[in-house]
Design an enzyme around this catalytic site. Sequence first.
Site, PDB file in Angstrom:
ATOM      1  N   LYS A  58       0.842  -1.202   0.000  1.00  0.00           N
ATOM      2  CA  LYS A  58       0.000   0.000   0.000  1.00  0.00           C
ATOM      3  C   LYS A  58       0.878   1.253   0.000  1.00  0.00           C
ATOM      4  O   LYS A  58       0.589   2.231  -0.690  1.00  0.00           O
ATOM      5  CB  LYS A  58      -0.943  -0.004   1.215  1.00  0.00           C
ATOM      6  CG  LYS A  58      -2.024  -1.084   1.113  1.00  0.00           C
ATOM      7  CD  LYS A  58      -2.795  -1.276   2.406  1.00  0.00           C
ATOM      8  CE  LYS A  58      -3.700  -2.505   2.325  1.00  0.00           C
ATOM      9  NZ  LYS A  58      -4.404  -2.813   3.576  1.00  0.00           N
ATOM     10  N   GLN A  76      -4.351  -1.690   9.750  1.00  0.00           N
ATOM     11  CA  GLN A  76      -4.219  -3.010   9.127  1.00  0.00           C
ATOM     12  C   GLN A  76      -4.740  -4.100  10.065  1.00  0.00           C
ATOM     13  O   GLN A  76      -4.372  -4.156  11.231  1.00  0.00           O
ATOM     14  CB  GLN A  76      -2.736  -3.258   8.774  1.00  0.00           C
ATOM     15  CG  GLN A  76      -2.493  -4.551   8.028  1.00  0.00           C
ATOM     16  CD  GLN A  76      -3.160  -4.588   6.649  1.00  0.00           C
ATOM     17  OE1 GLN A  76      -3.115  -3.634   5.892  1.00  0.00           O
ATOM     18  NE2 GLN A  76      -3.800  -5.702   6.322  1.00  0.00           N
ATOM     19  N   ASP A 123     -10.943   2.516   4.285  1.00  0.00           N
ATOM     20  CA  ASP A 123     -11.156   1.061   4.190  1.00  0.00           C
ATOM     21  C   ASP A 123     -12.643   0.735   4.147  1.00  0.00           C
ATOM     22  O   ASP A 123     -13.029  -0.392   3.839  1.00  0.00           O
ATOM     23  CB  ASP A 123     -10.524   0.337   5.394  1.00  0.00           C
ATOM     24  CG  ASP A 123      -9.189  -0.316   5.051  1.00  0.00           C
ATOM     25  OD1 ASP A 123      -8.920  -0.508   3.854  1.00  0.00           O
ATOM     26  OD2 ASP A 123      -8.432  -0.629   5.987  1.00  0.00           O
TER      27      ASP A 123
END
Length: 293
Positions: A54, A98, A121
Amino acid sequence: MEYKLLDGKATAAAIRAEIKQEVEDIVANGGRRPSLTAILVGNNPASKTYVANKEKACADAGFTSKVIRLPEETGEEELLETIRSINEDPAVDGLIVQLPLPRHIDEQKVIAAIDPSKDVDGFHPISQGKMLIGQDTFLPATPMGILTLLERYNIETKGKNCVVLGRSNIVGRPVANLLSRKGYPGDCTVTMCHSRTKDIERFAKEADIIIAAIGIPFFVKEDMVKEGAVIVDVGINSIEDSSRKSGYRLVGDVDFDKVAPKCSYITPVPGGVGPMTIASLLQNTLKAYKNRK
Ligand code: NAD
């Protein structure tokens, strides 16, 4: 049957090039760069790789990005405090934590602490709720990548029978919801199958579109698929392969070699949904940036 690949790698590369161009134009006109912050707690090797990918994708697109690495033993309150400070930082457009988190930290509490306007997200309950009722919001990256892939290949979805295998909050459930929505890509009649479904084969055989997100290698076999089906394989499974230097290789949830000849379109693994997920995260971050301007 002559099948076509839904090439996620090429499609994601095209999207990333479009984003990069847009950022260059913004910067040329005196604007600041979009900015993503990722929080990584602990030493999960897969998580480390995902975050590194990412970070690289952000750099390639001309975004600024930062990874906050916290030790495994970080307390829940310390993590929540870190999130609150990033929520308030005007230089940050998007914030991701994450997953998975170490077991002593309540994942849902952490997700709920993220400012929904920075929730790129799309996991925050507000984002998920808005998605459910069809309001504009950040869509979770993997389902969004799947939809974009279908869209870029002009796959017809209206009135199609779609079977989603898996009901996780990050893939199965949202993708089933999105494909049942009004409009394109959507208007499908969706059946969601999961670990308690009886006779999955029966449902899968009726499907014009199968989205496989289970996490079991080769789960979808040729006798479960009807001629001409479109298959999106989300699974990423590592299996032993002594012919590889690493000793393993990645496969999806679909027995690709046997199933592909029955399909009209199918994603490869790797090179299908994986790259689309990262492209979607970049799209969401650019959206967050534009919303804040
Ligand atoms: P998960 O483990 O959270 O969910 C798996 C789902 O499969 C569950 O809902 C369960 O009910 C269902 N399931 C399990 N066994 C089953 C069975 N025998 N029959 C029917 N259903 C069964 O997984 P997830 O996070 O949704 O991920 C699924 C797969 O997709 C994994 O391989 C994961 O690595 C991969 N994944 C890929 C991407 C990507 O970017 N390509 C992103 C997320 C997840």
